[in-house]
Design a protein around this motif. Sequence first.
Motif, short mmCIF file in Angstrom:
data_model
loop_
_atom_site.label_atom_id
_atom_site.label_comp_id
_atom_site.label_asym_id
_atom_site.label_seq_id
_atom_site.Cartn_x
_atom_site.Cartn_y
_atom_site.Cartn_z
N ASN A 123 0.85 -1.20 0.00
CA ASN A 123 0.00 0.00 0.00
C ASN A 123 0.88 1.24 0.00
O ASN A 123 1.35 1.70 1.05
N ILE A 124 1.11 1.82 -1.16
CA ILE A 124 1.99 2.98 -1.29
C ILE A 124 1.42 4.19 -0.56
O ILE A 124 2.17 5.03 -0.04
N SER A 125 0.10 4.29 -0.47
CA SER A 125 -0.53 5.44 0.19
C SER A 125 -0.10 5.56 1.65
O SER A 125 0.05 6.67 2.17
N LEU A 126 0.09 4.41 2.31
CA LEU A 126 0.52 4.45 3.70
C LEU A 126 1.92 5.03 3.83
O LEU A 126 2.20 5.82 4.74
N TYR A 127 2.80 4.65 2.92
CA TYR A 127 4.16 5.19 2.93
C TYR A 127 4.15 6.70 2.66
O TYR A 127 4.84 7.48 3.32
N ILE A 128 3.35 7.09 1.66
CA ILE A 128 3.28 8.50 1.30
C ILE A 128 2.77 9.33 2.48
O ILE A 128 3.33 10.37 2.83
N GLY A 129 1.69 8.85 3.09
CA GLY A 129 1.12 9.58 4.23
C GLY A 129 2.09 9.69 5.39
O GLY A 129 2.23 10.75 6.01
N SER A 130 2.79 8.60 5.68
CA SER A 130 3.72 8.57 6.80
C SER A 130 4.87 9.56 6.60
O SER A 130 5.19 10.35 7.51
N PHE A 131 5.46 9.57 5.42
CA PHE A 131 6.61 10.43 5.17
C PHE A 131 6.20 11.89 4.98
O PHE A 131 6.96 12.80 5.30
N THR A 132 4.99 12.11 4.46
CA THR A 132 4.49 13.49 4.35
C THR A 132 4.31 14.10 5.73
O THR A 132 4.68 15.25 5.99
N GLY A 163 4.16 19.25 -1.61
CA GLY A 163 5.36 18.67 -2.21
C GLY A 163 5.59 17.23 -1.80
O GLY A 163 5.98 16.39 -2.62
N GLY A 164 5.34 16.92 -0.52
CA GLY A 164 5.49 15.55 -0.05
C GLY A 164 4.52 14.61 -0.72
O GLY A 164 4.87 13.48 -1.08
N SER A 165 3.30 15.08 -0.93
CA SER A 165 2.30 14.25 -1.60
C SER A 165 2.70 14.00 -3.06
O SER A 165 2.58 12.87 -3.56
N ASN A 166 3.21 15.05 -3.72
CA ASN A 166 3.63 14.89 -5.11
C ASN A 166 4.82 13.94 -5.23
O ASN A 166 4.87 13.10 -6.14
N TYR A 222 6.95 8.55 -6.61
CA TYR A 222 7.60 7.32 -6.16
C TYR A 222 6.76 6.10 -6.54
O TYR A 222 7.29 5.05 -6.91
N ALA A 223 5.45 6.24 -6.42
CA ALA A 223 4.56 5.13 -6.77
C ALA A 223 4.68 4.75 -8.24
O ALA A 223 4.50 3.59 -8.62
N VAL A 224 5.04 5.74 -9.09
CA VAL A 224 5.14 5.49 -10.52
C VAL A 224 6.55 5.05 -10.91
O VAL A 224 6.72 4.08 -11.68
N THR A 225 7.56 5.74 -10.39
CA THR A 225 8.94 5.50 -10.82
C THR A 225 9.71 4.55 -9.91
O THR A 225 10.72 3.97 -10.32
N GLY A 226 9.28 4.42 -8.64
CA GLY A 226 10.01 3.59 -7.69
C GLY A 226 11.22 4.30 -7.10
O GLY A 226 12.00 3.69 -6.36
N TYR A 273 12.40 7.79 -4.92
CA TYR A 273 11.90 8.93 -4.14
C TYR A 273 12.87 10.10 -4.25
O TYR A 273 14.04 10.00 -3.90
N THR A 274 12.37 11.22 -4.78
CA THR A 274 13.13 12.45 -4.85
C THR A 274 12.25 13.60 -4.38
O THR A 274 11.06 13.64 -4.72
N ALA A 275 12.84 14.51 -3.63
CA ALA A 275 12.08 15.65 -3.14
C ALA A 275 11.70 16.57 -4.30
O ALA A 275 12.53 16.86 -5.16
N SER A 276 10.47 17.02 -4.31
CA SER A 276 10.01 17.89 -5.38
C SER A 276 10.47 19.32 -5.13
O SER A 276 10.88 19.69 -4.02
N SER A 277 10.36 20.15 -6.15
CA SER A 277 10.74 21.56 -6.01
C SER A 277 9.82 22.29 -5.04
O SER A 277 10.23 23.24 -4.37
N ILE A 278 8.58 21.82 -4.95
CA ILE A 278 7.64 22.43 -4.01
C ILE A 278 8.09 22.14 -2.57
O ILE A 278 8.05 23.02 -1.70
N SER A 279 8.53 20.91 -2.32
CA SER A 279 9.05 20.56 -1.00
C SER A 279 10.27 21.39 -0.66
O SER A 279 10.44 21.85 0.48
N GLN A 280 11.14 21.61 -1.64
CA GLN A 280 12.34 22.41 -1.41
C GLN A 280 11.97 23.85 -1.08
O GLN A 280 12.59 24.47 -0.20
N ALA A 281 10.97 24.38 -1.78
CA ALA A 281 10.54 25.75 -1.50
C ALA A 281 9.95 25.84 -0.10
O ALA A 281 10.21 26.80 0.64
#
Length: 280
Positions: A65-74, A128-131, A136-140, A142-150
């Motif tokens: 369940n990728i959503s759980l990972y996304i939610g946790s790290f966000t 940014g964390g959600s994006n 990550y779910a598509v490419t496998g 994980y890289t921080a987005s520019s929105i997260s950096q901002a």
Amino acid sequence: MALTERNGVSIAEICVYTPALAIAIWLCVRHGFGRSSGWLYLIIFSLARLIGASMQLATISQPQNISLYIGSFTLENVGLSPLILVELGLLSRALTSIRKSVTTFVNERMLRAIQILVLVGLILGSVGGSNAGSNYAVTGVYTASSISQAGLGLMIAGYILTVLAAVQVAVQISHAEPGERRLSLAVGLSLPFVLVRLGYAAESTFGHNSRFNQFTGDVNIQLGMSVIMEMIAIVIIEGFGLTLKKIPKGQQLTTTEDARKVSSQNQYEMGPHYETNAGH
């Protein structure tokens, strides 16, 4: 299925932040839920850590369940903002007490402006964390987005401004009421631990060291630079919060500028009558 090190960290967070949440709620009830007081952000922070840890533990039974990972790290990313906002709230209370007797360069409006800056960073970090999680779910990968950096850039700026405000308050803290002087100490003691936590976030967001990768990085580094640092900061803040006296609702903290305004208004309203009486 055997527990991983990340699972162990999540269990530790639940054990620590469950009582921390109870204390945060008690502090809000005692001192007020206003954003300027900062105690509300303790509840938000504790909830973010509890929910994030719970989502991480849920991956034990749902590893795909990728959503759980996304939610946790966000939630791990955005949890840094409430820590800075809590410290700004403590500084605001200390500053109000100081300004009852002297004027200061830093004022409540400046602190509110810093709070807005950090809140914008919080929003950008969430988006940014959600994006990044969706990518990550598509490419496998994980890289921080520019929105997260901002968003993190705004939080770093907010932290620097908070430190400068804390220095200003510390210089004049002797003018605060005796019971309020410990607020400066609470902020001063917790800021270094928040700095380490911020450094971890900066390296994981801007850096390219795989050991700081949020999905596959070194758990021990995360534990030492993120989890433990946050726990120490919360213990310091809530520990000092439990020693603060309750300010009655009817008792308003009036700054020196407010006092001068009231005095000027009273003299204006009294007008000629005041001058006549003064002449007698």
